[in-house]
Design an enzyme around this catalytic site. Structure first.
Site, short mmCIF file in Angstrom:
data_model
loop_
_atom_site.label_atom_id
_atom_site.label_comp_id
_atom_site.label_asym_id
_atom_site.label_seq_id
_atom_site.Cartn_x
_atom_site.Cartn_y
_atom_site.Cartn_z
N ASP A 16 0.86 -1.17 0.00
CA ASP A 16 0.00 0.00 0.00
C ASP A 16 0.91 1.24 0.00
O ASP A 16 2.10 1.13 0.31
CB ASP A 16 -0.87 -0.07 1.26
CG ASP A 16 -1.65 1.19 1.50
OD1 ASP A 16 -2.25 1.71 0.54
OD2 ASP A 16 -1.65 1.67 2.66
N ASP A 18 -0.12 5.16 0.93
CA ASP A 18 -0.31 6.15 2.00
C ASP A 18 -0.32 5.50 3.39
O ASP A 18 -1.09 4.58 3.64
CB ASP A 18 -1.61 6.93 1.79
CG ASP A 18 -1.61 7.67 0.45
OD1 ASP A 18 -0.61 8.35 0.16
OD2 ASP A 18 -2.60 7.56 -0.30
MG LIG Z 1 -2.78 3.21 3.52
#
Ligand SMILES: [Mg+2]
Length: 187
Positions: A16, A18
């Site tokens: 992932d 962010d």
């Molecule tokens: Mg995230």
């Protein structure tokens, strides 16, 4: 039963973005390269991962596009900066897959739906989901990995997230560099 992390060859790492690679901006989106800030230790972690995993891919929800707050071109600029800084530090991200769709759009590409994983496999046919790890900081990331049969790793220490992920989570680490260091201890 929890599956075991291994540093044997042939594994893919899904990350992932962010909250894992860069600092999250609360209630907002990274809309400009200047707003993209690497979390401490991430570039070093990616340098370690680049010796273990192939490919290393990023899968990220970016509904700021769907909301009209940034364009695909702006997002590409942010990712260009991310990739070039990672590569200058000796690391490697082989591809970035993102979903521009809104939360309530029933999108097939927005995590926890599995579309981005299937896109990645289309581009890299060598990917086997049973030999893949998904590392993310939310329940949605862990559910995405679980649905594809991946080994799941939560990056973060929030109790609420940890308890929500219980049952479908294999490992958790406070941050990406702690996860990377774990592999060095395996060797
Ligand atoms: Mg995230």
């Amino acid at each position: 039963m929890s599956r075991k992390l291994t540093s044997e060859p042939g594994w893919t790492l899904f990350l992932d973005r962010d909250g894992v690679i860069n600092t999250r901006i609360p209630d907002d989106y990274v809309k400009h390269p200047d707003e993209f800030e690497f979390i401490k230790g991430v570039k070093e972690a990616l340098a370690i991962f680049s010796h273990i995993f192939n490919p290393v891919v990023v899968v990220t929800n970016q509904q700021g596009i769907g909301r009209g707050l940034m364009t695909h071109v702006q997002l590409d600029q942010i990712h260009k900066k991310m990739l070039s800084e990672v590569s200058s530090a000796g690391g490697r991200i082989d591809a970035v897959f993102y979903s521009p769709d809104l939360k309530n759009s029933r999108s097939f590409t927005r995590k926890p739906s599995v579309g981005l994983g299937l896109k990645a496999k289309k581009q890299f046919p060598s990917i086997h989901f049973r030999k893949s790890i998904m590392a993310g900081d939310t329940y949605s990331d862990i559910l995405f990995g679980h649905r594809l049969g991946m080994l799941t790793v939560l990056i973060g220490t929030e109790k609420e997230v940890l308890s929500r992920c219980a049952g479908i989570l294999d490992y958790s680490f406070p941050d990406l560099i702690s996860f990377a260091n774990y592999f060095q201890e395996l060797e």
